[in-house]
Design an enzyme around this catalytic site. Structure first.
Site, PDB file in Angstrom:
ATOM      1  N   SER A 136     -10.338   9.532   2.207  1.00 56.98           N
ATOM      2  CA  SER A 136     -10.017   8.526   1.201  1.00 56.98           C
ATOM      3  C   SER A 136      -8.503   8.471   1.043  1.00 56.98           C
ATOM      4  O   SER A 136      -7.878   9.482   0.681  1.00 56.98           O
ATOM      5  CB  SER A 136     -10.661   8.883  -0.139  1.00 56.98           C
ATOM      6  OG  SER A 136     -10.087   8.130  -1.187  1.00 56.98           O
ATOM      7  N   CYS A 160     -11.123  -5.172  -6.857  1.00 56.94           N
ATOM      8  CA  CYS A 160     -11.461  -5.119  -5.438  1.00 56.94           C
ATOM      9  C   CYS A 160     -12.558  -6.120  -5.118  1.00 56.94           C
ATOM     10  O   CYS A 160     -13.693  -5.972  -5.559  1.00 56.94           O
ATOM     11  CB  CYS A 160     -11.905  -3.715  -5.042  1.00 56.94           C
ATOM     12  SG  CYS A 160     -12.042  -3.570  -3.255  1.00 56.94           S
ATOM     13  N   ASN A 163       0.810  -1.217   0.000  1.00 57.09           N
ATOM     14  CA  ASN A 163       0.000   0.000   0.000  1.00 57.09           C
ATOM     15  C   ASN A 163       0.844   1.269   0.000  1.00 57.09           C
ATOM     16  O   ASN A 163       0.387   2.315  -0.437  1.00 57.09           O
ATOM     17  CB  ASN A 163      -0.964  -0.010   1.175  1.00 57.09           C
ATOM     18  CG  ASN A 163      -2.072  -1.031   0.992  1.00 57.09           C
ATOM     19  OD1 ASN A 163      -2.344  -1.483  -0.113  1.00 57.09           O
ATOM     20  ND2 ASN A 163      -2.705  -1.415   2.082  1.00 57.09           N
TER      21      ASN A 163
END
Length: 181
Positions: free
Chosen positions: A148, A101, A8
């Protein structure tokens, strides 16, 4: 025990390499499918990617493409992170809406609304975000309607080439955002 780098954290850093015209050397990229896909996406955009011992070298000195194909983007939601740097560098981009996803839809509306505040015009056509910034990116104050991580990262990357000052608020503050900064 050697701990591999964070996927990430690595994905937005890899996307941000698009801004550089010099070689970028990265160490400790994790060996996972999303990283391989992002490296393939960078190569499809014209980046030269080499592995030298424990480093990944990314050379964007001749990178000129602004089209991110569905074939690569469909497998990974993090691929939308190339939108910001392409707009910052070339003032245009055509990027497939992301996929990959398994926990459900991950909309990109927050990314697009925030980028529009930097002067980006966009439309979505047949699953592609077609965006341009005819006057380049212009700094602005942007308050995200909700937190976000991806939108924060995309805007940090894009705003780094914007004219003037950009102030982001209601941002994500996860460790991967700090690693990008």
């Amino acid at each position: 025990i050697n701990i591999s780098g964070s996927k990430n954290a690595s994905l937005p850093i890899l996307a941000a390499t698009l801004l550089s015209k010099k070689k970028v050397y990265l160490k400790n990229l994790p060996r996972v499918k999303d990283i391989e896909t992002m490296l393939a996406l960078l190569e499809s955009l014209g980046s030269k990617v080499k592995k030298i011992k424990d480093k990944t070298v990314i050379d964007n000195s001749n990178q000129k493409k602004t089209f991110a194909s569905y074939n690569l983007v469909k497998t990974m939601r993090g691929s939308i992170l190339v939108l910001g740097p392409l707009l910052a560098k070339f003032q245009k981009a055509k990027v497939s809406s992301p996929g990959g996803c398994s926990i459900g839809v991950r909309p990109i509306d927050i990314h697009l609304k925030a980028l529009s505040k930097l002067g980006v015009k966009y439309k979505i056509d047949q699953g592609y975000v077609i965006a341009n910034a005819p006057k380049g990116l212009i700094g602005n104050k942007i308050k995200f309607p909700k937190i976000s991580v991806g939108a924060t990262e995309n805007l940090i990357i894009a705003a780094s080439f914007a004219k003037g000052i950009t102030i982001l608020s209601n941002c994500a503050i996860e460790p991967e955002v700090n690693d990008l900064v």
